[in-house]
Structures are given as C-alpha cells and as structure tokens.
Write a protein that holds these residues in place. Structure first.
Motif, PDB file in Angstrom:
ATOM      1  N   ALA A   5      -2.041  -3.882  -9.645  1.00 25.79           N
ATOM      2  CA  ALA A   5      -2.418  -3.077  -8.485  1.00 25.79           C
ATOM      3  C   ALA A   5      -1.264  -3.054  -7.502  1.00 25.79           C
ATOM      4  CB  ALA A   5      -3.667  -3.645  -7.822  1.00 25.79           C
ATOM      5  N   MET A   6      -1.030  -1.902  -6.915  1.00 25.07           N
ATOM      6  CA  MET A   6      -0.071  -1.776  -5.825  1.00 25.07           C
ATOM      7  C   MET A   6      -0.842  -1.258  -4.619  1.00 25.07           C
ATOM      8  SD  MET A   6       3.500   0.462  -5.676  1.00 25.07           S
ATOM      9  CE  MET A   6       4.062  -0.180  -7.243  1.00 25.07           C
ATOM     10  N   ASN A   7      -0.732  -1.943  -3.476  1.00 23.08           N
ATOM     11  CA  ASN A   7      -1.495  -1.487  -2.322  1.00 23.08           C
ATOM     12  C   ASN A   7      -0.658  -0.556  -1.437  1.00 23.08           C
ATOM     13  OD1 ASN A   7       0.092  -3.148  -0.603  1.00 23.08           O
ATOM     14  ND2 ASN A   7      -1.323  -4.866  -0.850  1.00 23.08           N
ATOM     15  N   ALA A   8      -1.314   0.006  -0.438  1.00 26.76           N
ATOM     16  CA  ALA A   8      -0.647   0.994   0.422  1.00 26.76           C
ATOM     17  C   ALA A   8       0.534   0.380   1.167  1.00 26.76           C
ATOM     18  CB  ALA A   8      -1.654   1.588   1.409  1.00 26.76           C
ATOM     19  N   LYS A   9       0.433  -0.882   1.537  1.00 24.56           N
ATOM     20  CA  LYS A   9       1.547  -1.535   2.228  1.00 24.56           C
ATOM     21  C   LYS A   9       2.760  -1.651   1.309  1.00 24.56           C
ATOM     22  CE  LYS A   9       2.757  -5.561   5.050  1.00 24.56           C
ATOM     23  NZ  LYS A   9       3.047  -4.758   6.250  1.00 24.56           N
ATOM     24  N   ASP A  10       2.511  -1.971   0.034  1.00 29.09           N
ATOM     25  CA  ASP A  10       3.613  -2.049  -0.933  1.00 29.09           C
ATOM     26  C   ASP A  10       4.342  -0.713  -1.037  1.00 29.09           C
ATOM     27  OD1 ASP A  10       2.878  -4.691  -1.555  1.00 29.09           O
ATOM     28  OD2 ASP A  10       1.544  -4.037  -3.169  1.00 29.09           O
ATOM     29  N   VAL A  11       3.576   0.361  -1.128  1.00 21.68           N
ATOM     30  CA  VAL A  11       4.175   1.692  -1.258  1.00 21.68           C
ATOM     31  C   VAL A  11       4.935   2.063   0.010  1.00 21.68           C
ATOM     32  CG1 VAL A  11       3.735   4.142  -1.725  1.00 21.68           C
ATOM     33  CG2 VAL A  11       2.346   2.395  -2.854  1.00 21.68           C
ATOM     34  N   THR A  12       4.368   1.702   1.167  1.00 20.47           N
ATOM     35  CA  THR A  12       5.032   1.984   2.445  1.00 20.47           C
ATOM     36  C   THR A  12       6.398   1.309   2.505  1.00 20.47           C
ATOM     37  OG1 THR A  12       2.907   2.198   3.586  1.00 20.47           O
ATOM     38  CG2 THR A  12       4.837   1.776   4.951  1.00 20.47           C
ATOM     39  N   GLN A  13       6.469   0.068   2.056  1.00 20.95           N
ATOM     40  CA  GLN A  13       7.750  -0.644   2.073  1.00 20.95           C
ATOM     41  C   GLN A  13       8.763   0.005   1.141  1.00 20.95           C
ATOM     42  OE1 GLN A  13       8.674  -3.004   4.257  1.00 20.95           O
ATOM     43  NE2 GLN A  13       6.670  -2.567   5.164  1.00 20.95           N
ATOM     44  N   LYS A  14       8.305   0.561   0.036  1.00 17.78           N
ATOM     45  CA  LYS A  14       9.210   1.286  -0.867  1.00 17.78           C
ATOM     46  C   LYS A  14       9.767   2.529  -0.170  1.00 17.78           C
ATOM     47  CE  LYS A  14       7.230  -0.310  -5.231  1.00 17.78           C
ATOM     48  NZ  LYS A  14       8.467  -1.017  -5.651  1.00 17.78           N
TER      49      LYS A  14
END
Length: 376
Positions: A5-14
C-alpha cells in the motif's frame, strides 16, 4: 496475496521530491480526464477496471520495467485487485493507493512557508489532490487559521505539536469549491470566527465581522493580520497582509492565473470589482510581499520545498491576468470560456452558510474532483 500500500502522504512526498512514478488508473476514462494525480515526473496509463476483469496480460507491454507502479481507483478496492493480478503476472514493484482518490482528495500536507518577526512562523497546508491552500500563523503561543478545510484534525494536530492555542479563525470569502472547517475549529477551540459580512448575509450562525482595515494581533508580538477588502471572486473577498511580509490573496490572485467572478452567478456585476482589486488595490502594495493564494492550479506552481508562493512584483511581471490593459479584453477573459463550475458548488455554498448539514460521506462526494476557482 498481499500487495504493498502507498498512502497519500507517500505520493505527496514523491511529488515534492520530483520522483518518477508510473500510475495505472483503473477508473473510467471520463473520471480520469476530469481529475487525476499530477506529478512533475509521473507517467500514466488509464484502463478502466472492467476491461481488466479477464486479466492484465494485454496491458503488460505498456507498463515500465524499471519504474515504480501505483494502481489507483476511486475508493481502493479495484486497485487492490488489479495490483494483485499484476504481481501474479510477474510485475515487480507494484503498490495500490490506500483509500483511493477519496483519500487523495482529503490529504493535507503542512509545510513551513516562512518566518515572521519576533519568532513567529507561517505554515501552509497543501491539499495536494484538490489544489486548496490554507494557513496557520503562529506567534508567541497563539495561532490563527485562514481558509481551513473540513479536515480539521490536521490543524489541531499541528497546533498541539507546536504547543500553541488557536485564538482566531478566518475565511477570506464564502467558499464554493470546498467545505470550510473554520466554524468547526472555532467551536472546538473557543476561537473567534471571522467572515467578510458582505459574503455572510445569508449565514445562519454568529460570526465576527471582518472589515477592511481590521487588524487582529496574534500573540504578544507586532505580528498583525491586516484585512484588505478585495472583491471580485465574491463580493466580500478579503485579502490579508501578515507581518508586512505575506499577502494572503484568497481566490483573487493565483501564481499563474486570477480568480473567477461567476461562482455566485454574478460575473458581469463583479468583473469591475475584480479588476479594481487586482489592478489598483494590489498595485498599491509592496512588490516584495510574498503572495500566498488559497489555491494552486497546476503542479508546476509548487516550489522546490512544496510551498506555493511568489513575490507580488514577480506576478505583476509574469501573470497574464495582471497584464491586460484593455478593460474589454479583461472582461472577456473573466466572463467568457470559463472552466466548468466546481462540483456541487451550490450545495457547498449552502453548507458553508449553515443552511444544510450533509453527513461526512455526503461532504466527501460534494468535494470530489479538481478545484475550478481560476480563470483559464
């Protein structure tokens, strides 16, 4: 089979770090074209889930061999199933977006936007999936919130982390694209809730009247929030000058565009106000003020640190909406060929007036989709 799982915070940091990511979006084509996760170095493939029910073999040649892959759907379930099918087919680095696009719509990322005199700080909350921007001004143990979203826990969490008390909450105008959390935060904290009275003639609750020239001190320092009446997006739209350093422009001025005047059906009436606010009142301000808007339109407006800001002088030099000398041409720009109005904007306005009280799931549905507060 368990997939990552990748959460929204992970994607934001990318996004903030300008990392590569390949997104397989399994929503239908219309939803994908209307609104998707945007990143500087993101690549996309949109294949509706129902086309993958018999297997993922046909799309395998279209997927990268050396790039992280994220499967996205509306609520999460379909993306988990597709991600599992991809793993079974031998695709190596696969994740699904936890909570789907609903979670993406609601994620808030607090970023420090600058320092204020006397040790104060300005924080910007980036609602990355929706383009909404809200603010916390911190000084001497006190805090003010401006243009809060309905995800009120994010502001409370930062205030607790910083050890400050929220004493004032402001909305720059009556919002039409998202549900304000301002009144809720004020009720939770005992803070004063401020609204421009010209936008609040139909509200059903008590509020403090935010008038032109109003100064509200935060903490015991010299930091003030100075209200500047700047109608045009709405009749009550109010900007803030904080610490003679930051200009919070609400939905009047953005980094690469200007505010639209039609969300209350008053485009022809308010276009003159909009021009006056931008071309006269803002022109009279210092070019050195750092503009902090209430929205961003495209991912390229983010700075290297994830903030959205720019000097007012730079915007007067580069923003097309501030450089139209012919009034009729300006009028045409802000009244013709406007993008679609925000989803459920009438219901959102009624919610922000206190006239209706939708439940949490209804509020989510009302807000789904991109923000559309700007002139193209």
């Amino acid at each position: 089979m368990t997939v990552k799982a990748m959460n929204a915070k992970d994607v934001t940091q990318k996004i903030f770090n300008k990392e590569h990511l390949f997104i397989l979006d399994v929503r239908n084509h219309a939803d994908f074209e209307d609104w998707k996760i945007e990143g500087h170095l993101f690549n996309y493939l949109n294949v509706p889930y129902f086309e993958l029910l018999d297997g993922v073999e046909e799309i395998l040649p279209k997927l990268p061999k050396d790039q992280e892959l994220l499967v996205v759907c509306a609520k999460e379930g379909s993306s988990i199933m597709v991600a599992e099918m991809l793993v079974e087919a031998g695709v190596a680095d696969v994740s699904y977006l936890q909570g789907g696009m609903k979670a993406w719509s609601e994620h808030l990322e607090p970023v420090k936007a600058g320092d204020l005199s006397g040790g104060g700080e300005m924080y910007q909350f980036v609602r990355i999936g929706k383009g909404c921007l809200s603010y916390m001004v911190v000084s001497q143990g006190e805090a003010a919130i401006i243009d809060a979203t309905r995800m009120t826990d994010k502001y409370m969490d930062l205030a607790n982390q910083l050890g400050v008390k929220i004493t004032h909450v402001f909305d720059t105008h009556l919002h039409a694209d998202h549900i304000s959390g301002g009144r809720t935060i004020a009720e939770m904290t005992g803070a004063s809730y401020w609204l421009p009275p010209k936008d609040a003639e139909e509200v059903t609750y008590e509020f403090s009247h935010l008038e032109d020239g109003q100064e509200v001190a935060i903490g015991s320092t010299t930091i003030t929030i100075d209200a500047l009446y700047t109608p045009g997006h709405t009749i009550g739209s109010t900007s803030f000058i904080v610490d003679e350093k930051f200009l919070l422009s609400g939905d009047i001025l953005f980094i690469d565009s200007i505010g639209r005047p039609d969300l209350a059906g008053m485009a022809e009436d308010w276009v003159t106000d909009l021009r006056e606010s931008l071309y006269s009142r803002y022109r009279a301000l210092s070019d050195e003020l750092v503009v902090l808007p209430a929205h961003f339109m495209i991912i390229d407006e983010l700075n290297e640190d994830g903030t959205v800001s720019e000097r007012l002088g730079t915007l007067f030099a580069n923003n097309h909406g501030l450089n139209i000398q012919d009034e009729q041409q300006f009028r045409a720009l802000v009244t013709e060929n406007l993008p679609p109005q925000p989803n459920a904007y009438q219901e959102i306005r009624q919610t922000n007036m206190g006239k209706i009280t939708p439940n949490e799931e209804q509020q989510r549905e009302m807000e789904i989709g991109p923000n559309r507060c700007a002139v193209r």
